[in-house]
Motif scaffolding. Sequence first.
Motif, PDB file in Angstrom:
ATOM      1  N   MET A 206       0.784  -1.233   0.000  1.00 35.91           N
ATOM      2  CA  MET A 206       0.000   0.000   0.000  1.00 35.91           C
ATOM      3  C   MET A 206       0.818   1.285   0.000  1.00 35.91           C
ATOM      4  O   MET A 206       0.376   2.301  -0.505  1.00 35.91           O
ATOM      5  CB  MET A 206      -0.897   0.025   1.237  1.00 35.91           C
ATOM      6  N   PHE A 207       1.972   1.244   0.625  1.00 32.53           N
ATOM      7  CA  PHE A 207       2.688   2.510   0.783  1.00 32.53           C
ATOM      8  C   PHE A 207       3.691   2.714  -0.339  1.00 32.53           C
ATOM      9  O   PHE A 207       4.385   1.788  -0.750  1.00 32.53           O
ATOM     10  CB  PHE A 207       3.358   2.569   2.146  1.00 32.53           C
ATOM     11  N   LYS A 208       3.703   3.933  -0.815  1.00 26.72           N
ATOM     12  CA  LYS A 208       4.588   4.247  -1.938  1.00 26.72           C
ATOM     13  C   LYS A 208       5.972   4.569  -1.397  1.00 26.72           C
ATOM     14  O   LYS A 208       6.169   5.558  -0.727  1.00 26.72           O
ATOM     15  CB  LYS A 208       4.018   5.427  -2.730  1.00 26.72           C
ATOM     16  N   ILE A 209       6.903   3.703  -1.702  1.00 26.24           N
ATOM     17  CA  ILE A 209       8.258   3.945  -1.240  1.00 26.24           C
ATOM     18  C   ILE A 209       9.219   3.772  -2.411  1.00 26.24           C
ATOM     19  O   ILE A 209       8.905   3.141  -3.399  1.00 26.24           O
ATOM     20  CB  ILE A 209       8.667   2.976  -0.105  1.00 26.24           C
TER      21      ILE A 209
ATOM     22  N   LYS B  39      16.182   0.084   4.071  1.00 30.14           N
ATOM     23  CA  LYS B  39      16.166   0.058   5.539  1.00 30.14           C
ATOM     24  C   LYS B  39      15.351   1.215   6.098  1.00 30.14           C
ATOM     25  O   LYS B  39      15.242   2.255   5.482  1.00 30.14           O
ATOM     26  CB  LYS B  39      17.604   0.170   6.056  1.00 30.14           C
ATOM     27  N   GLY B  40      14.815   1.030   7.279  1.00 28.90           N
ATOM     28  CA  GLY B  40      14.151   2.138   7.952  1.00 28.90           C
ATOM     29  C   GLY B  40      12.653   2.193   7.707  1.00 28.90           C
ATOM     30  O   GLY B  40      11.971   3.060   8.214  1.00 28.90           O
ATOM     31  N   TYR B  41      12.127   1.256   6.907  1.00 33.48           N
ATOM     32  CA  TYR B  41      10.690   1.222   6.691  1.00 33.48           C
ATOM     33  C   TYR B  41      10.061   0.121   7.547  1.00 33.48           C
ATOM     34  O   TYR B  41      10.690  -0.893   7.822  1.00 33.48           O
ATOM     35  CB  TYR B  41      10.366   0.947   5.224  1.00 33.48           C
ATOM     36  N   PRO B  42       8.789   0.322   7.938  1.00 36.51           N
ATOM     37  CA  PRO B  42       8.108  -0.735   8.700  1.00 36.51           C
ATOM     38  C   PRO B  42       7.877  -1.960   7.817  1.00 36.51           C
ATOM     39  O   PRO B  42       7.866  -1.859   6.595  1.00 36.51           O
ATOM     40  CB  PRO B  42       6.785  -0.090   9.090  1.00 36.51           C
TER      41      PRO B  42
ATOM     42  N   VAL C 212       5.265  -2.351   4.695  1.00 37.74           N
ATOM     43  CA  VAL C 212       5.404  -1.879   3.317  1.00 37.74           C
ATOM     44  C   VAL C 212       5.572  -3.033   2.342  1.00 37.74           C
ATOM     45  O   VAL C 212       5.288  -2.894   1.160  1.00 37.74           O
ATOM     46  CB  VAL C 212       6.552  -0.846   3.134  1.00 37.74           C
TER      47      VAL C 212
ATOM     48  N   TYR D 204       1.874   7.410   7.566  1.00 35.10           N
ATOM     49  CA  TYR D 204       1.995   6.414   8.619  1.00 35.10           C
ATOM     50  C   TYR D 204       3.425   6.338   9.122  1.00 35.10           C
ATOM     51  O   TYR D 204       4.369   6.357   8.343  1.00 35.10           O
ATOM     52  CB  TYR D 204       1.555   5.056   8.058  1.00 35.10           C
TER      53      TYR D 204
ATOM     54  N   ARG E 108       5.747   4.018  11.824  1.00 34.63           N
ATOM     55  CA  ARG E 108       5.938   2.957  12.798  1.00 34.63           C
ATOM     56  C   ARG E 108       6.944   3.500  13.809  1.00 34.63           C
ATOM     57  O   ARG E 108       7.932   4.133  13.434  1.00 34.63           O
ATOM     58  CB  ARG E 108       6.462   1.720  12.075  1.00 34.63           C
TER      59      ARG E 108
ATOM     60  N   LEU F 120      10.192   5.279  12.352  1.00 30.97           N
ATOM     61  CA  LEU F 120      10.790   4.852  11.088  1.00 30.97           C
ATOM     62  C   LEU F 120      10.389   5.881  10.020  1.00 30.97           C
ATOM     63  O   LEU F 120       9.640   6.815  10.296  1.00 30.97           O
ATOM     64  CB  LEU F 120      10.296   3.451  10.714  1.00 30.97           C
ATOM     65  N   VAL F 121      10.870   5.678   8.819  1.00 31.56           N
ATOM     66  CA  VAL F 121      10.568   6.599   7.714  1.00 31.56           C
ATOM     67  C   VAL F 121       9.050   6.683   7.511  1.00 31.56           C
ATOM     68  O   VAL F 121       8.379   5.660   7.494  1.00 31.56           O
ATOM     69  CB  VAL F 121      11.223   6.068   6.417  1.00 31.56           C
ATOM     70  N   PRO F 122       8.506   7.900   7.391  1.00 28.47           N
ATOM     71  CA  PRO F 122       7.054   7.982   7.161  1.00 28.47           C
ATOM     72  C   PRO F 122       6.675   7.407   5.795  1.00 28.47           C
ATOM     73  O   PRO F 122       7.377   7.614   4.811  1.00 28.47           O
ATOM     74  CB  PRO F 122       6.757   9.482   7.226  1.00 28.47           C
ATOM     75  N   ALA F 123       5.574   6.669   5.761  1.00 29.98           N
ATOM     76  CA  ALA F 123       5.093   6.091   4.508  1.00 29.98           C
ATOM     77  C   ALA F 123       3.770   6.750   4.163  1.00 29.98           C
ATOM     78  O   ALA F 123       2.998   7.101   5.052  1.00 29.98           O
ATOM     79  CB  ALA F 123       4.911   4.586   4.680  1.00 29.98           C
ATOM     80  N   VAL F 124       3.538   6.945   2.874  1.00 24.94           N
ATOM     81  CA  VAL F 124       2.351   7.695   2.468  1.00 24.94           C
ATOM     82  C   VAL F 124       1.535   6.911   1.455  1.00 24.94           C
ATOM     83  O   VAL F 124       2.082   6.138   0.668  1.00 24.94           O
ATOM     84  CB  VAL F 124       2.765   9.080   1.897  1.00 24.94           C
ATOM     85  N   THR F 125       0.233   7.120   1.485  1.00 25.00           N
ATOM     86  CA  THR F 125      -0.620   6.511   0.462  1.00 25.00           C
ATOM     87  C   THR F 125      -1.967   7.209   0.387  1.00 25.00           C
ATOM     88  O   THR F 125      -2.383   7.863   1.336  1.00 25.00           O
ATOM     89  CB  THR F 125      -0.823   4.996   0.724  1.00 25.00           C
TER      90      THR F 125
END
Lengths: 170, 206
Positions: A96-99, A109-112, A115, B69, B71, B140-145
Amino acid sequence: MSETIRVGLAEVKVSGNSSVLTCIGLGSCVAVIMHDPVAKIGGIAHVMLPGRAPEKRADMPGKYAYTAVELLLEEMEKSGASRERISCKIVGGSNMFKIQAGPSGEVPKGYPRSVSIGERNVAAVESSLREAGLKISAEHTGGNFGRSVFFYVETGKVEVTSITVGKVVI
Amino acid sequence: MGKKGKEYSGLQVDAFSEVCNICAGHAAVALSKIVDTKVEISVPIARVLPLPEVTEAFGGSETLAAGVYMRVEGPCPGSIILLLGRESAKSLIEHLTRKLDKRELSERESLSAFQEIGGMLLGSYLNALGQVTGYKFKPLVPAVTIDMAGAIIGTILADLEGIESRVFNVETKFRVSNEEITGYIIMFPDEGTLEKITKRLGVPVE
Protein backbone atom coordinates in the motif's frame (compact mmCIF):
# COMPACT_ATOMS: atom_id res chain seq x y z
CA MET A 1 -33.16 -11.80 -2.01
CA SER A 2 -29.45 -12.17 -1.68
CA GLU A 3 -27.87 -11.70 1.68
CA THR A 4 -24.65 -9.71 1.90
CA ILE A 5 -22.21 -10.97 4.50
CA ARG A 6 -19.21 -8.90 5.41
CA VAL A 7 -15.95 -10.64 6.23
CA GLY A 8 -13.83 -8.36 8.43
CA LEU A 9 -10.12 -8.51 9.28
CA ALA A 10 -9.06 -11.99 10.36
CA GLU A 11 -12.58 -13.42 9.95
CA VAL A 12 -13.46 -16.66 8.19
CA LYS A 13 -17.04 -17.01 6.94
CA VAL A 14 -18.80 -19.68 4.91
CA SER A 15 -22.25 -19.38 3.42
CA GLY A 16 -24.64 -21.05 1.03
CA ASN A 17 -26.50 -20.23 -2.12
CA SER A 18 -27.75 -16.69 -2.80
CA SER A 19 -25.36 -14.98 -0.44
CA VAL A 20 -22.76 -12.41 -1.37
CA LEU A 21 -19.62 -12.48 0.72
CA THR A 22 -17.61 -9.25 0.75
CA CYS A 23 -14.36 -7.81 2.00
CA ILE A 24 -14.32 -4.03 1.86
CA GLY A 25 -10.97 -2.29 1.71
CA LEU A 26 -8.33 -4.97 1.36
CA GLY A 27 -4.85 -3.49 1.47
CA SER A 28 -2.01 -5.83 2.25
CA CYS A 29 -4.58 -8.38 3.44
CA VAL A 30 -5.52 -11.29 1.20
CA ALA A 31 -9.02 -12.62 0.68
CA VAL A 32 -8.90 -16.39 0.17
CA ILE A 33 -12.06 -17.37 -1.67
CA MET A 34 -13.24 -20.98 -1.85
CA HIS A 35 -16.17 -22.19 -3.91
CA ASP A 36 -17.89 -25.51 -4.42
CA PRO A 37 -20.05 -24.97 -7.53
CA VAL A 38 -22.07 -28.17 -7.05
CA ALA A 39 -22.99 -27.81 -3.39
CA LYS A 40 -23.15 -24.04 -3.94
CA ILE A 41 -21.14 -23.34 -0.85
CA GLY A 42 -18.66 -20.48 -0.67
CA GLY A 43 -16.35 -18.97 1.89
CA ILE A 44 -13.80 -16.23 2.43
CA ALA A 45 -10.88 -15.95 4.84
CA HIS A 46 -9.58 -12.40 5.36
CA VAL A 47 -5.89 -13.04 5.99
CA MET A 48 -3.72 -10.35 7.59
CA LEU A 49 -0.32 -11.95 8.12
CA PRO A 50 1.84 -14.69 6.65
CA GLY A 51 2.67 -17.73 8.77
CA ARG A 52 0.37 -19.52 11.18
CA ALA A 53 -1.36 -18.52 14.40
CA PRO A 54 0.86 -19.12 17.42
CA GLU A 55 -0.73 -21.73 19.64
CA LYS A 56 -1.14 -19.47 22.64
CA ARG A 57 -3.06 -17.09 20.40
CA ALA A 58 -5.24 -19.64 18.75
CA ASP A 59 -8.25 -17.36 19.18
CA MET A 60 -7.45 -15.65 15.87
CA PRO A 61 -6.62 -18.45 13.41
CA GLY A 62 -8.08 -16.44 10.52
CA LYS A 63 -5.46 -13.76 10.91
CA TYR A 64 -2.63 -15.93 9.62
CA ALA A 65 -2.35 -17.50 6.16
CA TYR A 66 -1.83 -21.16 7.05
CA THR A 67 -4.29 -21.46 9.90
CA ALA A 68 -6.86 -19.40 7.96
CA VAL A 69 -6.71 -21.72 4.95
CA GLU A 70 -7.04 -24.78 7.21
CA LEU A 71 -10.01 -23.29 9.04
CA LEU A 72 -11.75 -22.15 5.86
CA LEU A 73 -11.36 -25.57 4.27
CA GLU A 74 -12.67 -27.24 7.43
CA GLU A 75 -15.70 -24.92 7.55
CA MET A 76 -16.39 -25.49 3.85
CA GLU A 77 -16.39 -29.26 4.33
CA LYS A 78 -18.53 -28.99 7.45
CA SER A 79 -21.10 -27.06 5.40
CA GLY A 80 -21.23 -29.81 2.81
CA ALA A 81 -18.58 -28.78 0.30
CA SER A 82 -16.35 -31.45 -1.19
CA ARG A 83 -12.61 -30.86 -1.22
CA GLU A 84 -12.30 -32.30 -4.76
CA ARG A 85 -14.71 -29.73 -6.14
CA ILE A 86 -13.38 -26.67 -4.34
CA SER A 87 -11.81 -24.00 -6.50
CA CYS A 88 -9.92 -21.08 -5.00
CA LYS A 89 -9.39 -17.47 -5.95
CA ILE A 90 -7.20 -14.99 -4.15
CA VAL A 91 -7.44 -11.21 -4.07
CA GLY A 92 -5.43 -8.48 -2.37
CA GLY A 93 -1.90 -8.46 -1.05
CA SER A 94 -0.99 -5.03 -2.29
CA ASN A 95 1.97 -3.03 -1.06
CA MET A 96 0.00 0.00 0.00
CA PHE A 97 2.69 2.51 0.78
CA LYS A 98 4.59 4.25 -1.94
CA ILE A 99 8.26 3.94 -1.24
CA GLN A 100 11.42 4.24 -3.27
CA ALA A 101 12.60 0.65 -3.65
CA GLY A 102 16.29 -0.22 -3.73
CA PRO A 103 18.14 -1.06 -6.98
CA SER A 104 17.01 -4.70 -6.99
CA GLY A 105 13.50 -3.89 -5.86
CA GLU A 106 14.17 -4.55 -2.19
CA VAL A 107 12.66 -2.50 0.62
CA PRO A 108 15.24 -0.03 1.87
CA LYS A 109 16.17 0.06 5.54
CA GLY A 110 14.15 2.14 7.95
CA TYR A 111 10.69 1.22 6.69
CA PRO A 112 8.11 -0.73 8.70
CA ARG A 113 7.51 -4.35 7.68
CA SER A 114 4.00 -3.53 6.46
CA VAL A 115 5.40 -1.88 3.32
CA SER A 116 6.18 -5.30 1.88
CA ILE A 117 3.76 -7.49 3.80
CA GLY A 118 1.32 -7.74 0.87
CA GLU A 119 3.56 -9.88 -1.29
CA ARG A 120 4.53 -12.05 1.67
CA ASN A 121 0.86 -12.61 2.43
CA VAL A 122 0.21 -13.69 -1.16
CA ALA A 123 3.18 -16.08 -1.12
CA ALA A 124 2.06 -17.60 2.20
CA VAL A 125 -1.52 -18.05 1.01
CA GLU A 126 -0.37 -19.65 -2.24
CA SER A 127 1.88 -22.07 -0.44
CA SER A 128 -0.73 -23.00 2.17
CA LEU A 129 -3.30 -23.69 -0.57
CA ARG A 130 -0.74 -25.83 -2.39
CA GLU A 131 -0.05 -27.74 0.82
CA ALA A 132 -3.77 -28.38 1.21
CA GLY A 133 -3.82 -29.75 -2.34
CA LEU A 134 -6.04 -26.95 -3.63
CA LYS A 135 -5.67 -25.12 -6.94
CA ILE A 136 -5.96 -21.41 -7.55
CA SER A 137 -8.20 -20.78 -10.54
CA ALA A 138 -7.83 -16.99 -10.60
CA GLU A 139 -6.18 -14.19 -8.72
CA HIS A 140 -6.02 -10.41 -8.56
CA THR A 141 -3.08 -9.58 -6.34
CA GLY A 142 -0.14 -7.22 -5.89
CA GLY A 143 0.12 -3.64 -7.06
CA ASN A 144 -0.03 -0.73 -4.67
CA PHE A 145 -3.75 -0.11 -4.37
CA GLY A 146 -6.59 -1.28 -2.16
CA ARG A 147 -9.41 -3.50 -3.35
CA SER A 148 -12.90 -4.62 -2.38
CA VAL A 149 -14.26 -8.07 -3.13
CA PHE A 150 -17.81 -9.22 -3.87
CA PHE A 151 -18.21 -12.98 -4.12
CA TYR A 152 -21.50 -14.33 -5.45
CA VAL A 153 -21.75 -17.80 -3.97
CA GLU A 154 -24.44 -19.06 -6.36
CA THR A 155 -22.40 -18.47 -9.52
CA GLY A 156 -18.91 -18.28 -8.10
CA LYS A 157 -18.43 -14.90 -9.72
CA VAL A 158 -15.91 -12.66 -7.97
CA GLU A 159 -15.98 -8.92 -8.56
CA VAL A 160 -12.93 -6.92 -7.56
CA THR A 161 -13.26 -3.15 -7.33
CA SER A 162 -10.54 -0.60 -6.74
CA ILE A 163 -9.96 3.09 -7.23
CA THR A 164 -7.09 2.47 -9.60
CA VAL A 165 -8.43 -0.17 -11.98
CA GLY A 166 -12.20 0.06 -11.50
CA LYS A 167 -14.24 -3.14 -11.59
CA VAL A 168 -12.77 -6.47 -12.70
CA VAL A 169 -14.46 -9.88 -12.70
CA ILE A 170 -12.28 -12.89 -12.04
CA MET B 1 -5.02 -6.47 24.83
CA GLY B 2 -3.04 -9.24 23.28
CA LYS B 3 -3.38 -11.35 26.35
CA LYS B 4 -6.79 -12.88 26.42
CA GLY B 5 -9.30 -11.11 28.59
CA LYS B 6 -6.85 -8.47 29.73
CA GLU B 7 -8.32 -5.04 30.29
CA TYR B 8 -6.80 -1.69 31.04
CA SER B 9 -8.08 0.17 34.07
CA GLY B 10 -10.12 3.33 33.57
CA LEU B 11 -7.32 5.29 35.16
CA GLN B 12 -4.75 3.90 32.73
CA VAL B 13 -6.91 4.73 29.73
CA ASP B 14 -7.64 8.24 31.04
CA ALA B 15 -3.97 8.94 31.72
CA PHE B 16 -2.92 7.67 28.32
CA SER B 17 -5.65 9.70 26.59
CA GLU B 18 -4.54 12.80 28.45
CA VAL B 19 -0.99 12.28 27.24
CA CYS B 20 -2.30 11.86 23.69
CA ASN B 21 -4.23 15.09 24.15
CA ILE B 22 -1.06 16.99 24.97
CA CYS B 23 0.72 15.40 22.00
CA ALA B 24 -2.13 16.22 19.64
CA GLY B 25 -1.99 19.80 20.93
CA HIS B 26 1.64 20.01 19.86
CA ALA B 27 0.82 18.53 16.47
CA ALA B 28 -2.03 21.05 16.09
CA VAL B 29 0.34 23.94 16.83
CA ALA B 30 2.74 22.59 14.20
CA LEU B 31 -0.09 22.33 11.67
CA SER B 32 -1.37 25.78 12.52
CA LYS B 33 2.10 27.20 11.88
CA ILE B 34 2.24 25.43 8.54
CA VAL B 35 -1.18 26.63 7.38
CA ASP B 36 -1.11 29.95 9.20
CA THR B 37 -4.60 29.43 10.57
CA LYS B 38 -6.16 28.25 13.77
CA VAL B 39 -6.46 24.48 14.20
CA GLU B 40 -9.00 22.99 16.58
CA ILE B 41 -8.66 19.57 18.10
CA SER B 42 -11.25 17.32 19.73
CA VAL B 43 -10.98 15.59 23.05
CA PRO B 44 -9.18 12.31 22.29
CA ILE B 45 -11.30 9.21 22.09
CA ALA B 46 -9.82 5.99 23.42
CA ARG B 47 -11.36 2.81 22.08
CA VAL B 48 -10.86 -0.91 22.23
CA LEU B 49 -12.14 -2.42 19.01
CA PRO B 50 -12.54 -6.02 17.94
CA LEU B 51 -10.09 -6.61 15.08
CA PRO B 52 -12.75 -7.16 12.37
CA GLU B 53 -14.27 -3.75 13.14
CA VAL B 54 -11.17 -1.57 13.20
CA THR B 55 -11.07 -0.80 9.49
CA GLU B 56 -14.64 0.50 9.63
CA ALA B 57 -13.98 2.84 12.55
CA PHE B 58 -12.44 5.87 10.90
CA GLY B 59 -15.02 7.23 8.51
CA GLY B 60 -15.83 3.89 6.81
CA SER B 61 -13.69 1.30 5.04
CA GLU B 62 -14.39 2.53 1.53
CA THR B 63 -13.90 6.25 2.17
CA LEU B 64 -11.09 7.66 0.09
CA ALA B 65 -8.37 8.77 2.42
CA ALA B 66 -4.81 10.01 2.44
CA GLY B 67 -2.56 8.70 5.17
CA VAL B 68 0.92 9.30 6.47
CA TYR B 69 2.00 6.41 8.62
CA MET B 70 4.88 6.10 11.02
CA ARG B 71 5.94 2.96 12.80
CA VAL B 72 7.54 3.82 16.13
CA GLU B 73 10.32 1.79 17.67
CA GLY B 74 12.12 2.05 21.00
CA PRO B 75 11.05 1.03 24.49
CA CYS B 76 7.39 1.94 23.81
CA PRO B 77 6.66 0.72 20.29
CA GLY B 78 3.48 1.45 18.41
CA SER B 79 2.06 2.88 15.23
CA ILE B 80 0.75 6.32 14.49
CA ILE B 81 -1.10 7.64 11.48
CA LEU B 82 -2.35 10.93 10.16
CA LEU B 83 -5.51 10.19 8.21
CA LEU B 84 -7.42 12.73 6.15
CA GLY B 85 -10.25 12.35 3.69
CA ARG B 86 -8.85 12.71 0.18
CA GLU B 87 -10.64 16.03 -0.33
CA SER B 88 -9.26 17.38 2.95
CA ALA B 89 -5.75 16.37 1.96
CA LYS B 90 -6.24 18.06 -1.39
CA SER B 91 -7.49 21.26 0.27
CA LEU B 92 -4.53 21.22 2.62
CA ILE B 93 -2.04 21.00 -0.23
CA GLU B 94 -3.92 23.65 -2.25
CA HIS B 95 -3.96 25.92 0.76
CA LEU B 96 -0.21 25.59 1.05
CA THR B 97 0.54 26.13 -2.62
CA ARG B 98 -1.65 29.24 -2.52
CA LYS B 99 0.16 30.48 0.53
CA LEU B 100 3.57 29.87 -0.99
CA ASP B 101 2.34 31.29 -4.30
CA LYS B 102 3.54 28.26 -6.16
CA ARG B 103 2.22 26.85 -9.41
CA GLU B 104 -0.07 23.88 -9.12
CA LEU B 105 1.72 20.75 -7.96
CA SER B 106 1.74 17.49 -9.86
CA GLU B 107 0.15 14.50 -8.17
CA ARG B 108 3.54 13.16 -7.23
CA GLU B 109 4.65 16.47 -5.77
CA SER B 110 1.40 16.79 -3.84
CA LEU B 111 1.84 13.35 -2.35
CA SER B 112 5.40 14.15 -1.39
CA ALA B 113 4.32 17.47 0.18
CA PHE B 114 1.62 15.66 2.11
CA GLN B 115 4.17 13.12 3.32
CA GLU B 116 6.41 15.96 4.54
CA ILE B 117 3.57 17.67 6.39
CA GLY B 118 2.47 14.38 7.90
CA GLY B 119 6.00 13.63 8.98
CA MET B 120 6.22 16.99 10.72
CA LEU B 121 2.89 16.65 12.52
CA LEU B 122 3.50 13.12 13.69
CA GLY B 123 7.05 14.10 14.57
CA SER B 124 5.84 16.85 16.88
CA TYR B 125 3.29 14.46 18.39
CA LEU B 126 6.01 11.94 19.18
CA ASN B 127 8.36 14.62 20.36
CA ALA B 128 5.79 15.73 22.92
CA LEU B 129 5.20 12.12 23.89
CA GLY B 130 8.92 11.79 24.56
CA GLN B 131 8.98 14.94 26.66
CA VAL B 132 6.00 13.94 28.77
CA THR B 133 7.14 10.38 29.41
CA GLY B 134 10.92 10.64 29.27
CA TYR B 135 11.01 7.67 26.87
CA LYS B 136 12.62 7.76 23.47
CA PHE B 137 10.28 7.28 20.52
CA LYS B 138 12.13 6.36 17.36
CA PRO B 139 9.95 6.75 14.28
CA LEU B 140 10.79 4.85 11.09
CA VAL B 141 10.57 6.60 7.71
CA PRO B 142 7.05 7.98 7.16
CA ALA B 143 5.09 6.09 4.51
CA VAL B 144 2.35 7.70 2.47
CA THR B 145 -0.62 6.51 0.46
CA ILE B 146 -4.00 7.54 -0.91
CA ASP B 147 -6.60 4.81 -0.99
CA MET B 148 -9.57 3.31 0.82
CA ALA B 149 -9.34 4.05 4.56
CA GLY B 150 -9.99 0.39 5.39
CA ALA B 151 -7.13 -0.78 3.20
CA ILE B 152 -4.76 1.72 4.81
CA ILE B 153 -5.73 0.86 8.39
CA GLY B 154 -5.78 -2.88 7.67
CA THR B 155 -2.23 -2.66 6.38
CA ILE B 156 -0.73 -0.76 9.28
CA LEU B 157 -2.31 -3.16 11.79
CA ALA B 158 0.08 -5.79 10.41
CA ASP B 159 2.90 -3.98 12.21
CA LEU B 160 1.38 -4.05 15.69
CA GLU B 161 3.16 -6.47 17.98
CA GLY B 162 1.34 -8.62 20.47
CA ILE B 163 -2.08 -7.33 19.44
CA GLU B 164 -4.39 -10.15 18.52
CA SER B 165 -8.15 -10.05 18.59
CA ARG B 166 -8.70 -6.57 20.00
CA VAL B 167 -7.04 -3.28 19.14
CA PHE B 168 -6.64 -0.31 21.44
CA ASN B 169 -6.32 3.13 19.92
CA VAL B 170 -6.62 6.79 20.75
CA GLU B 171 -7.89 9.10 18.05
CA THR B 172 -7.88 12.89 17.99
CA LYS B 173 -9.91 14.73 15.41
CA PHE B 174 -8.67 18.06 14.13
CA ARG B 175 -10.12 20.81 11.99
CA VAL B 176 -8.40 23.69 10.26
CA SER B 177 -10.56 26.78 10.81
CA ASN B 178 -12.10 28.45 7.76
CA GLU B 179 -11.09 25.52 5.58
CA GLU B 180 -12.87 22.29 4.90
CA ILE B 181 -9.95 20.34 6.28
CA THR B 182 -10.56 17.69 8.91
CA GLY B 183 -8.65 14.62 9.83
CA TYR B 184 -7.49 12.24 12.50
CA ILE B 185 -4.29 11.41 14.29
CA ILE B 186 -4.58 7.87 15.54
CA MET B 187 -2.19 6.20 17.94
CA PHE B 188 -2.03 2.39 18.14
CA PRO B 189 0.26 1.29 20.98
CA ASP B 190 1.78 -2.20 20.84
CA GLU B 191 1.12 -4.58 23.68
CA GLY B 192 2.82 -3.32 26.84
CA THR B 193 3.31 0.27 25.68
CA LEU B 194 0.27 1.71 27.44
CA GLU B 195 1.29 0.02 30.71
CA LYS B 196 4.82 1.37 30.46
CA ILE B 197 3.77 4.93 29.75
CA THR B 198 1.08 5.08 32.42
CA LYS B 199 3.39 3.49 34.95
CA ARG B 200 5.93 6.19 34.25
CA LEU B 201 3.19 8.75 34.91
CA GLY B 202 2.55 7.19 38.31
CA VAL B 203 -0.68 5.37 37.50
CA PRO B 204 -0.81 2.25 39.65
CA VAL B 205 -0.95 -1.08 37.84
CA GLU B 206 -3.90 -3.08 39.05
